[in-house]
Structure formats: C-alpha cells, structure tokens
Write a protein that holds these residues in place. Structure first.
Motif, PDB file in Angstrom:
ATOM      1  N   ARG A  42       0.814  -1.227   0.000  1.00 14.72           N
ATOM      2  CA  ARG A  42       0.000   0.000   0.000  1.00 14.72           C
ATOM      3  C   ARG A  42       0.844   1.271   0.000  1.00 14.72           C
ATOM      4  O   ARG A  42       0.471   2.261  -0.606  1.00 14.72           O
ATOM      5  N   GLU A  43       1.989   1.246   0.652  1.00 14.33           N
ATOM      6  CA  GLU A  43       2.851   2.434   0.667  1.00 14.33           C
ATOM      7  C   GLU A  43       3.373   2.759  -0.734  1.00 14.33           C
ATOM      8  O   GLU A  43       3.523   3.916  -1.090  1.00 14.33           O
ATOM      9  N   GLU A  44       3.646   1.739  -1.515  1.00 12.37           N
ATOM     10  CA  GLU A  44       4.116   1.959  -2.880  1.00 12.37           C
ATOM     11  C   GLU A  44       3.015   2.598  -3.726  1.00 12.37           C
ATOM     12  O   GLU A  44       3.290   3.451  -4.557  1.00 12.37           O
ATOM     13  N   PHE A  45       1.764   2.197  -3.495  1.00 14.12           N
ATOM     14  CA  PHE A  45       0.653   2.834  -4.202  1.00 14.12           C
ATOM     15  C   PHE A  45       0.541   4.308  -3.814  1.00 14.12           C
ATOM     16  O   PHE A  45       0.244   5.160  -4.641  1.00 14.12           O
ATOM     17  N   ARG A  46       0.821   4.616  -2.580  1.00 19.59           N
ATOM     18  CA  ARG A  46       0.769   6.014  -2.115  1.00 19.59           C
ATOM     19  C   ARG A  46       1.915   6.848  -2.676  1.00 19.59           C
ATOM     20  O   ARG A  46       1.834   8.065  -2.667  1.00 19.59           O
ATOM     21  N   SER A  47       2.969   6.179  -3.140  1.00 19.73           N
ATOM     22  CA  SER A  47       4.141   6.917  -3.617  1.00 19.73           C
ATOM     23  C   SER A  47       4.411   6.696  -5.107  1.00 19.73           C
ATOM     24  O   SER A  47       5.562   6.684  -5.528  1.00 19.73           O
ATOM     25  N   GLY A  48       3.368   6.511  -5.894  1.00 16.31           N
ATOM     26  CA  GLY A  48       3.536   6.497  -7.340  1.00 16.31           C
ATOM     27  C   GLY A  48       3.252   5.206  -8.068  1.00 16.31           C
ATOM     28  O   GLY A  48       3.164   5.208  -9.295  1.00 16.31           O
ATOM     29  N   LEU A  49       3.121   4.080  -7.359  1.00 14.62           N
ATOM     30  CA  LEU A  49       2.744   2.835  -8.032  1.00 14.62           C
ATOM     31  C   LEU A  49       1.328   3.004  -8.556  1.00 14.62           C
ATOM     32  O   LEU A  49       0.426   3.393  -7.820  1.00 14.62           O
ATOM     33  N   HIS A  50       1.144   2.738  -9.836  1.00 12.30           N
ATOM     34  CA  HIS A  50      -0.156   2.957 -10.470  1.00 12.30           C
ATOM     35  C   HIS A  50      -0.911   1.652 -10.713  1.00 12.30           C
ATOM     36  O   HIS A  50      -2.127   1.600 -10.577  1.00 12.30           O
ATOM     37  N   ALA A  51      -0.182   0.596 -11.089  1.00 10.53           N
ATOM     38  CA  ALA A  51      -0.846  -0.660 -11.445  1.00 10.53           C
ATOM     39  C   ALA A  51       0.012  -1.851 -11.029  1.00 10.53           C
ATOM     40  O   ALA A  51       1.232  -1.823 -11.155  1.00 10.53           O
ATOM     41  N   LEU A  52      -0.673  -2.892 -10.551  1.00 13.13           N
ATOM     42  CA  LEU A  52       0.001  -4.111 -10.123  1.00 13.13           C
ATOM     43  C   LEU A  52      -0.794  -5.309 -10.629  1.00 13.13           C
ATOM     44  O   LEU A  52      -1.940  -5.521 -10.228  1.00 13.13           O
ATOM     45  N   THR A  53      -0.199  -6.064 -11.540  1.00  9.42           N
ATOM     46  CA  THR A  53      -0.794  -7.301 -12.021  1.00  9.42           C
ATOM     47  C   THR A  53      -0.284  -8.406 -11.105  1.00  9.42           C
ATOM     48  O   THR A  53       0.915  -8.528 -10.887  1.00  9.42           O
ATOM     49  N   ILE A  54      -1.218  -9.196 -10.550  1.00 10.59           N
ATOM     50  CA  ILE A  54      -0.849 -10.167  -9.516  1.00 10.59           C
ATOM     51  C   ILE A  54      -1.267 -11.572  -9.931  1.00 10.59           C
ATOM     52  O   ILE A  54      -2.391 -11.793 -10.380  1.00 10.59           O
ATOM     53  N   ARG A  55      -0.354 -12.506  -9.727  1.00  9.88           N
ATOM     54  CA  ARG A  55      -0.694 -13.929  -9.763  1.00  9.88           C
ATOM     55  C   ARG A  55      -0.176 -14.499  -8.453  1.00  9.88           C
ATOM     56  O   ARG A  55       1.034 -14.540  -8.215  1.00  9.88           O
ATOM     57  N   ALA A  56      -1.085 -14.922  -7.599  1.00  4.82           N
ATOM     58  CA  ALA A  56      -0.756 -15.429  -6.265  1.00  4.82           C
ATOM     59  C   ALA A  56      -1.227 -16.877  -6.174  1.00  4.82           C
ATOM     60  O   ALA A  56      -2.408 -17.160  -6.314  1.00  4.82           O
ATOM     61  N   MET A  57      -0.275 -17.784  -5.939  1.00  6.59           N
ATOM     62  CA  MET A  57      -0.560 -19.213  -5.984  1.00  6.59           C
ATOM     63  C   MET A  57      -0.001 -19.927  -4.760  1.00  6.59           C
ATOM     64  O   MET A  57       0.952 -19.465  -4.143  1.00  6.59           O
TER      65      MET A  57
END
Length: 115
Positions: free
Chosen positions: A68-83
């Motif tokens: 969440r901190e990365e989203f607050r500091s400029g991360l715009h999009a995160l594609t996730i595959r969690a297995m």
C-alpha cells in the motif's frame, strides 16, 4: 525513509510477509505511456503457503495491502498472480501476461476500428 527502487521494496515486503517458495517482481512501466525509468506498473508472481485456503480475491487483497505504501508513492498498477505451491506445481507461471496498456496515447480513438 525508504531507499532503493520500488521493485526492491515490493520484492522485500512480499518476501518478508509471505515467505514465498517462488517470487518474480517485474517492472512493466516500459510498456506504458510513462517517462523512461518510471516505476509505476509492475507484475508480481508469488507462490506461498500463506495463500492456502484464500480465494483469489483475498490473495490479491493481501498482496495489495502489503504494498500500500508503494501505491501512495507512485505505483499505479500491479498485475498479480498469487498461488499456493501445489497450484504452482500443477500450473506453473506459464502464460502469465499483463493486459495490454490502453492508457494515455495508447487508447484507441472513439469510433476507431480495431486491427
């Protein structure tokens, strides 16, 4: 104060929280309409026992909460595959691609015919 790249920060947070058996964090910003050297778009493949018993939505929520901190500091999009490790063994990471960028100058003009 955080030092290093967003990629390093995302990787480190996921490793510490999820103890993955496999992890890939790829900066895909180059594929988007952002300045060279940006760290705004990432793809994450993470394999962990921590996901056992969680729905895909809950897995994504867990990863998003960790960064969440990365989203607050400029991360715009995160594609996730969690297995889970079992899923990874059966399916692997084959064919894990982010959706194409349609933002900025890459969005089709209204009424334009697609290829």
């Amino acid at each position: 104060m955080t030092t290093g790249t967003k990629q390093e920060s995302i990787h480190g947070k996921l490793v510490r929280a999820l103890d993955p058996v496999h992890i890939e964090v790829e900066n895909e910003s180059r594929m988007h309409s952002v300045p060279v050297g940006s760290e705004t778009h990432f793809k994450v493949l993470v394999v962990s026992e921590a996901f056992r018993g969680l729905s895909p939505l809950d897995r994504h929520r867990r990863v998003n909460e960790l960064v969440r901190e990365e989203f607050r500091s400029g991360l715009h999009a995160l594609t996730i595959r969690a297995m889970t490790p079992d899923e990874w063994e059966r399916q692997g990471g084959a064919d894990f691609r982010s959706p194409p960028c349609l933002g900025g100058s890459k969005a089709p003009e209204p009424g334009a015919k697609s290829g």
